[in-house]
Write an enzyme that holds these catalytic residues in place. Structure first.
Site, mmCIF file in Angstrom:
data_model
loop_
_atom_site.group_PDB
_atom_site.id
_atom_site.type_symbol
_atom_site.label_atom_id
_atom_site.label_comp_id
_atom_site.label_asym_id
_atom_site.label_seq_id
_atom_site.Cartn_x
_atom_site.Cartn_y
_atom_site.Cartn_z
ATOM 1 N N ASP A 63 -8.936 -4.962 -5.956
ATOM 2 C CA ASP A 63 -8.385 -4.120 -5.034
ATOM 3 C C ASP A 63 -8.185 -2.484 -5.803
ATOM 4 O O ASP A 63 -7.757 -2.482 -6.686
ATOM 5 C CB ASP A 63 -6.934 -4.325 -4.512
ATOM 6 C CG ASP A 63 -6.282 -3.452 -3.576
ATOM 7 O OD1 ASP A 63 -7.358 -2.666 -3.036
ATOM 8 O OD2 ASP A 63 -5.291 -3.637 -3.019
ATOM 9 N N SER B 158 0.991 -1.271 0.257
ATOM 10 C CA SER B 158 0.023 -0.076 -0.052
ATOM 11 C C SER B 158 0.949 1.242 -0.001
ATOM 12 O O SER B 158 1.663 1.395 -0.791
ATOM 13 C CB SER B 158 -1.024 0.009 1.399
ATOM 14 O OG SER B 158 -1.988 0.915 1.103
ATOM 15 N N HIS C 137 -7.797 -5.374 0.278
ATOM 16 C CA HIS C 137 -6.545 -4.644 0.215
ATOM 17 C C HIS C 137 -5.321 -5.189 1.418
ATOM 18 O O HIS C 137 -4.400 -4.846 1.144
ATOM 19 C CB HIS C 137 -6.756 -3.118 0.522
ATOM 20 C CG HIS C 137 -5.827 -2.392 0.391
ATOM 21 N ND1 HIS C 137 -4.987 -1.944 -0.728
ATOM 22 C CD2 HIS C 137 -5.156 -1.512 1.361
ATOM 23 C CE1 HIS C 137 -3.972 -1.008 -0.279
ATOM 24 N NE2 HIS C 137 -3.934 -0.718 1.032
#
Lengths: 490, 490
Positions: free
Chosen positions: A349, A293, A404
């Protein structure tokens, strides 16, 4: 080279904005993305707007879940590690992973999971108790981190913790304590540097230095706040997202942990390690940078800077669920410097599509701006593209956070054979890990949701019968003195 | 006699229904209360509708929370127990608690907390893991329950567990496993019988038998489903709420744990104990029945039946947050049989007003029906009325669940001096306990919310590195053979 610039959004619907006629996306995006905190609403709106659930098959049913569950419980979670000393350059992308991704080569799969688990440790060990005076720090000192995170057999040792400023232009990325007195009002633990030990170095054919960057626990909070403002990096035309760069480079003399920036801390440590192993000891040395991320974005910035500082060092990035970071010049410069980048993404995602999907608050929906933004923000490197629907262990509904999560990614990597085949039946990684901090596993597995937490949330009953938060072990209190006591013997 | 029939609803507003003209509340209530599950919405609607937050002062601020917190952490949670052997009849209401409640007598306060902690153990030890095959049972066998619940110094020993049918007319009161194979599809653990040991018996002046009844974890689920249908009990005009009576008396030959009803199980055990201690050993014996919420209702039914079966036994009920149970004839009969009842209530808690407040679904609001229902459902006994606003440790906002929690009640009892004085500054009970399963404590105390839970929600990492739910200790698996192995020596 595979999938350098594959548009990820082909199945998205364009709404009522004809973006081909309206090429002022930067201004537009900036105006529409306010800095208010509405991550929950965001998560709720996404599935409808993006039609994510279209054509989702009904949950698959195993004939006998109980047996599968019992069998799995008595199986080791990992195969024995194989010697990759003569394959490591391929595994780290010397040929741009050509022919290794689909189908996924078993040796590469194993290494991807290894690096992903380093990134996962930055979440597992983060103190997120907002009533703790150490909120935002690592719960353990650098010597203990791997033991406490189940990585005691990883063959690596942590040499340095990295801290980043929290008072920056992305106001909600950090963990904040509710207390007035805390270990640091200005900084968060953002990652670590580790190095392979002798045994692991023999197995993998070189001394491997790892940098693992932490992302955010709740990504919805920061991607809404991204400024979508490109900022120059280096001396060429390369530009990167302002917010990411700000986390990477901010420092302030009046702070305890960020008198130097995350960039300066990590580069200083890398120089020490490269000097020692490469220059003095004449070993073959590699640098592998990982992150999930936001951490994947930082990994790219870190790789860019490292490549400029260590021109002949083999540098690879293995990122998970990373958003786009910079412009085409940034991408091209990374290529020219020889940085090898493998992006692991999950089709469902949304974060890897950022920037490029923008919340249009006035219209209460998401707009797909990739038609224009992809000219500005671009992905870089090869892509290993996963699909949550490939796993029979995962729930089918849209779960913005769960999809995610890094543990979801690692589960999908572990089960991935090829884009045209089903989930690997002999995948051995513990499926329970997926639900550490979300609700993604089918009920049949009987794994509680969000189960990764301390007994009594860290409270302990003292000798007087009172439930109190124990004082942190002095050796685990973050030290502002710069580098941790080194563990690699010089 | 104090507050036998004090209307609790004087500050509620009547909405657009003139109930004095519309005296068909039973039918009305029944139609408007559907059996759908909407506890959350319910909790949200209440504060606005009932104007609970009116005139709430701002949170009080302690001058130095940190010091208070530190000091408290190093103070025993309880004063030494005093000898009450010549006072116990007063403490158990022989004079209807006249002059003991306001101000609250310290010896009575201590005993109220003691019995409340027995009731609390029925929550703390309940397996509420819906993926556990033992969901709805006690996590420990009867010998271990008090040790595991911090009651090892209580001076009592558990002699019997009680089970109640779960397939009854109040469909949502029970804990259900999501699994197909479970310890019992038909029953829930609903309470226990315990008896004082020799030392405690000397201190309190008699052999005390305790019955503790469990309530529901989420009361909003059951009070919506109450039938508000009175049913006859005994041979007189006494009538009680159908749903409560159903839990107390249901049984089914095809079940494992409820071939006999909760009523039959508890009465059989009481007969054994009374025979042994009173008849054979000629000791002074008392029966004290306690319970919270639904458990308080069951306590009253149990007291009624016990009084009919043991005419000369001193019987008292100490209930917390109990709803109304029966009609005036039921109340009067309890009095005539000499049952002494102390109801502990919190002014802001809505459950003690049930039945009497009814969700009017079509109008999306609550209606106060007590003007009519109080003629049908009536409270019984003396009342110790607490106020959440008295405690400087509790948050001020309306929190439907938190205010109803037994731990909140015990905290308020511990701090109660009189209705006109402030919270007891020398209250010693651990304040942290309040947040076990809710979010009621002010931030300054630094206690996490809902903290009372197992490490990793009960998962353990096995020798293969897998996170699994360990098999339950065989001795802690519920036994359907009826009475537990007895611990009182005959």
């Amino acid at each position: 080279m595979k999938a350098i610039h594959l548009p990820l959004v082909t199945h998205l619907h364009h709404h009522n904005l004809d973006l081909t006629k309206n090429r002022v996306p930067m201004v537009y995006a900036y105006q529409d993305v306010k800095t208010s905190k509405k991550s929950n609403r965001l998560g709720e709106k996404l599935p409808n707007l993006l039609n994510i659930q279209k054509n989702v098959p009904p949950p698959s049913t195993h004939s006998n879940w109980n047996n599968i569950h019992e069998d799995k419980a008595n199986t080791p979670t990992m195969s024995p590690k194989e010697d990759i000393s003569d394959r490591w350059r391929d595994i780290h992308g010397i040929q741009e992973w050509e022919g290794l991704l689909d189908p996924l080569h078993p040796l590469l799969r194993r290494e991807i999971v290894k690096y992903g688990e380093f990134a996962q440790a930055t979440y597992d060990a983060l103190d997120i108790d907002s009533f703790s005076e150490y909120c935002g720090s690592c719960m353990y000192n650098s010597h203990k981190l791997f033991d406490k995170s189940g990585l005691n057999k990883s063959g690596y040792k942590v040499t340095k913790f990295i801290y980043a400023m929290s008072q920056i232009d992305m106001p909600q990325w950090l963990e904040r304590s509710k207390l007035t007195y805390t270990w640091s009002k200005d900084s968060n633990w953002i990652g670590f540097v580790a190095v392979s030990d002798d045994e692991e170095s023999r197995r993998i054919g070189r001394r491997d230095i790892v940098v693992a960057w932490r992302g955010t626990v709740t990504p919805s909070e920061w991607y809404e706040n991204m400024q979508r403002k490109l900022e120059s990096i280096g001396h060429m035309d390369s530009k990167v997202e302002h917010g990411f760069l700000s986390i990477y480079t901010s420092k302030c003399d009046s702070t305890r942990y960020n008198k130097s920036s995350a960039s300066e801390q990590v580069m200083k440590e890398l120089k020490t390690l490269v000097d020692f192993y490469k220059t003095k000891s004449a070993e073959q040395v590699s640098l592998t940078i990982t992150g999930h991320s936001l951490g994947g974005a930082l990994a790219l910035l870190n790789a860019y800077e490292s490549a400029a500082n260590f021109p002949k060092l083999p540098i690879s990035v293995i990122s998970f669920a990373a958003p786009r970071v910079g412009n085409i010049a940034f991408r091209d410069e990374l290529y020219q410097m020889g940085v090898k980048i493998l992006r692991v993404t999950v089709k469902q995602d949304l974060v890897p599509r950022m920037p490029g999907i923008v919340l249009n608050e006035s219209l209460q929906k998401f707009d797909d701006l990739t038609g224009t933004l992809e000219w500005i923000y671009t992905h870089v490197g090869a892509e290993l593209k996963l699909d949550v629907r490939s796993s029979p262990y995962l729930k089918r509904g849209f779960n913005f956070i769960g999809i995610h999560m890094l543990e979801t990614y690692l589960h999908l990597v572990d089960g991935f054979v090829s884009s045209s085949s089903t989930f690997r039946s002999n995948a051995k990684r513990d499926v329970a890990l997926v639900n550490k901090a979300c609700d993604m596993l089918v009920d049949e597995l009987r794994i509680p949701t969000c189960w990764y937490q301390l007994a009594h949330k860290g409270l302990e009953c003292n000798s007087y019968g009172r439930w109190v938060r124990p004082k942190r072990d002095p050796e685990d209190i973050p030290s502002p003195t710069g580098r941790e006591e080194n563990t690699y013997g010089f």
